[in-house]
Design a protein around this motif. Structure first.
Motif, PDB file in Angstrom:
ATOM      1  N   PRO A 188       4.289  14.128  -0.992  1.00 26.75           N
ATOM      2  CA  PRO A 188       3.837  15.007  -2.079  1.00 26.75           C
ATOM      3  C   PRO A 188       5.014  15.640  -2.804  1.00 26.75           C
ATOM      4  N   GLY A 189       4.955  15.577  -4.128  1.00 27.98           N
ATOM      5  CA  GLY A 189       5.995  16.172  -4.953  1.00 27.98           C
ATOM      6  C   GLY A 189       7.168  15.269  -5.263  1.00 27.98           C
ATOM      7  N   VAL A 190       7.215  14.081  -4.650  1.00 30.61           N
ATOM      8  CA  VAL A 190       8.336  13.156  -4.872  1.00 30.61           C
ATOM      9  C   VAL A 190       7.845  11.976  -5.720  1.00 30.61           C
ATOM     10  N   ILE A 247       0.854  -1.186   0.000  1.00 27.54           N
ATOM     11  CA  ILE A 247       0.000   0.000   0.000  1.00 27.54           C
ATOM     12  C   ILE A 247       0.888   1.232   0.000  1.00 27.54           C
ATOM     13  N   HIS A 248       0.623   2.146  -0.930  1.00 28.37           N
ATOM     14  CA  HIS A 248       1.355   3.400  -1.040  1.00 28.37           C
ATOM     15  C   HIS A 248       0.415   4.527  -0.623  1.00 28.37           C
ATOM     16  N   ALA A 249       0.814   5.284   0.387  1.00 30.25           N
ATOM     17  CA  ALA A 249      -0.033   6.379   0.882  1.00 30.25           C
ATOM     18  C   ALA A 249       0.844   7.372   1.633  1.00 30.25           C
ATOM     19  N   CYS A 250       0.308   8.557   1.837  1.00 29.07           N
ATOM     20  CA  CYS A 250       1.019   9.576   2.612  1.00 29.07           C
ATOM     21  C   CYS A 250       0.901   9.263   4.111  1.00 29.07           C
ATOM     22  N   ALA A 251       1.805   9.832   4.886  1.00 26.86           N
ATOM     23  CA  ALA A 251       1.870   9.551   6.321  1.00 26.86           C
ATOM     24  C   ALA A 251       0.554   9.829   7.053  1.00 26.86           C
ATOM     25  N   PHE A 293       4.475   7.679 -10.701  1.00 26.61           N
ATOM     26  CA  PHE A 293       3.404   8.353  -9.960  1.00 26.61           C
ATOM     27  C   PHE A 293       3.999   9.503  -9.157  1.00 26.61           C
ATOM     28  N   THR A 294       3.260  10.600  -9.085  1.00 27.59           N
ATOM     29  CA  THR A 294       3.650  11.706  -8.214  1.00 27.59           C
ATOM     30  C   THR A 294       2.405  12.210  -7.495  1.00 27.59           C
ATOM     31  N   ALA A 295       2.480  12.252  -6.165  1.00 24.61           N
ATOM     32  CA  ALA A 295       1.375  12.769  -5.367  1.00 24.61           C
ATOM     33  C   ALA A 295       1.449  14.288  -5.301  1.00 24.61           C
ATOM     34  N   MET A 296       0.289  14.924  -5.319  1.00 21.29           N
ATOM     35  CA  MET A 296       0.180  16.365  -5.115  1.00 21.29           C
ATOM     36  C   MET A 296      -0.802  16.622  -3.980  1.00 21.29           C
ATOM     37  N   ALA A 297      -0.368  17.353  -2.953  1.00 22.88           N
ATOM     38  CA  ALA A 297      -1.300  17.722  -1.894  1.00 22.88           C
ATOM     39  C   ALA A 297      -2.354  18.665  -2.469  1.00 22.88           C
ATOM     40  N   VAL A 298      -3.627  18.384  -2.181  1.00 22.41           N
ATOM     41  CA  VAL A 298      -4.713  19.213  -2.707  1.00 22.41           C
ATOM     42  C   VAL A 298      -5.651  19.617  -1.582  1.00 22.41           C
ATOM     43  N   GLU A 338     -10.939  19.220  10.487  1.00 24.99           N
ATOM     44  CA  GLU A 338     -11.054  20.657  10.211  1.00 24.99           C
ATOM     45  C   GLU A 338      -9.697  21.330  10.052  1.00 24.99           C
ATOM     46  N   HIS A 339      -8.625  20.562  10.160  1.00 27.17           N
ATOM     47  CA  HIS A 339      -7.279  21.137  10.054  1.00 27.17           C
ATOM     48  C   HIS A 339      -6.393  20.151   9.287  1.00 27.17           C
ATOM     49  N   ALA A 340      -6.610  20.061   7.999  1.00 27.91           N
ATOM     50  CA  ALA A 340      -5.917  19.062   7.182  1.00 27.91           C
ATOM     51  C   ALA A 340      -4.415  19.305   7.155  1.00 27.91           C
ATOM     52  N   SER A 341      -3.673  18.191   7.114  1.00 26.01           N
ATOM     53  CA  SER A 341      -2.222  18.244   6.942  1.00 26.01           C
ATOM     54  C   SER A 341      -1.902  17.940   5.485  1.00 26.01           C
ATOM     55  N   PRO A 342      -0.765  18.421   4.967  1.00 30.70           N
ATOM     56  CA  PRO A 342      -0.360  18.042   3.613  1.00 30.70           C
ATOM     57  C   PRO A 342      -0.235  16.522   3.509  1.00 30.70           C
ATOM     58  N   GLY A 343      -0.952  15.940   2.578  1.00 33.05           N
ATOM     59  CA  GLY A 343      -0.940  14.487   2.421  1.00 33.05           C
ATOM     60  C   GLY A 343      -2.212  13.814   2.882  1.00 33.05           C
ATOM     61  N   ASP A 344      -3.077  14.555   3.619  1.00 35.06           N
ATOM     62  CA  ASP A 344      -4.381  13.992   3.963  1.00 35.06           C
ATOM     63  C   ASP A 344      -5.181  13.694   2.703  1.00 35.06           C
TER      64      ASP A 344
END
Length: 307
Positions: free
Chosen positions: A142-144, A109-113, A156-161, A173-179
């Motif tokens: 994100p970005g790597v 599984i590939h996912a952000c932290a 594949f390249t993830a982009m935080a959105v 209510e307070h998203a982190s980059p990678g959520d």
């Protein structure tokens, strides 16, 4: 590179089990031309044999039964699923992981932290699967750019959105980059690029630049208007409150149609993750006709792209 839409619906799919809106009634009784849809996911392949799932919806088993070539049958126990990439930790994008528990090797599984954090605590699918097939976690940034074993030639390249973490997350209510991420999917041989973002609450300069460089753009089509659910009496939340950019603009702000209109001529533009209440699901609706006039397609399950 092959891109196949396994599911094109938002959470609950179409028809949603407890919904009697016009679209759900038509899809349930097969009246009119409103097609049933399962919850959103795509599969990506370089060779049509090994596939990467992007998200694993609760409808995964039905999706796999509808796509027999994802079962190459090379051994008594086999699968064409090489790995799973998660764009978020939403229930409609992760609970299908449980359907893969019969694997004979750990599931990559590939996912952000932040996603792995939610899937280890609030919705502990990772430790749960540890009692079955096990999980091989690959944390992406994100970005790597990253590659996946079994899917040679695709990057594949993830982009935080901008969007929302799931309601059970402490970061709702307070998203982190990678959520929440979009994915840029690139074919090294042809140079073709696909942008995939089933959850997209807003578009900034970086996201728009990436979209403009893609030949295929698959983006959030959840709601037609910002107040769609409120007007139907189904929610008190606007589209943005749920992390989605509606197709129509709101209070002077551009909607998804406006952003897609700025993409270069020849870009294939497709809406996915479509809520059961969205009138564009009816191919005879004026809303669907408006999308066609802007060169925008509405995804359906089983749709395939060769990019």
């Amino acid at each position: 590179m092959k891109i196949r839409i396994l599911g094109s619906g938002a959470g609950g799919g179409l028809p949603q089990w407890n919904c009697n809106c016009l679209n759900c009634r038509r899809a349930r009784h097969r009246s009119g031309d409103v097609l049933p849809r399962t919850q959103s996911s795509i599969a990506v392949s370089a060779d049509g044999v090994e596939w990467v799932l992007v998200n694993a919806s609760p409808d995964l088993l039905a999706q796999l039964r509808a796509q027999p070539d994802l079962q190459p049958a090379r051994a008594l126990r086999d699968s064409g699923i090489a790995a799973v990439v998660l764009t978020d930790a939403q229930i409609d994008h992760v609970t299908g992981l449980l359907m893969l528990r019969e694997r004979t090797t750990p599931l990559p599984i590939h996912a952000c932290a932040p996603v792995f954090d939610d899937l280890s605590t609030g919705l502990p699918l990772v430790p749960l699967l540890g009692h079955y097939c096990g999980v091989r976690m690959h944390t992406i940034e994100p970005g790597v750019p990253f590659t996946i074993a079994g899917c040679a030639g695709i990057r594949f390249t993830a982009m935080a959105v901008a969007s929302k973490p799931p309601p059970y997350s402490p970061r709702r209510e307070h998203a982190s980059p990678g959520d929440n991420i979009a994915l840029l999917i690139e074919d090294d041989a042809s140079g073709s690029r696909v942008f995939y973002a089933p959850g997209l609450g807003g578009i900034d300069a970086d996201v728009l630049g990436t979209m403009r460089g893609a030949q295929l753009v698959l983006v959030d089509g959840t709601f037609w208007t910002a107040t769609e659910m409120i007007e139907l009496g189904l929610s008190t939340q606007r589209a943005a409150d749920m992390g989605h950019l509606a197709q129509c603009g709101d209070d002077g702000r551009p909607g998804m149609i406006d952003w897609l209109e700025t993409l270069p001529r020849g870009t294939r533009k497709v809406l996915t993750h479509i809520n059961n209440t969205n009138p564009v699901l009816d191919p005879h609706s004026v809303q669907h006709a408006r999308l066609r006039a802007h060169g925008i397609e509405v995804a359906h399950d089983g749709m395939e792209f060769q990019v």
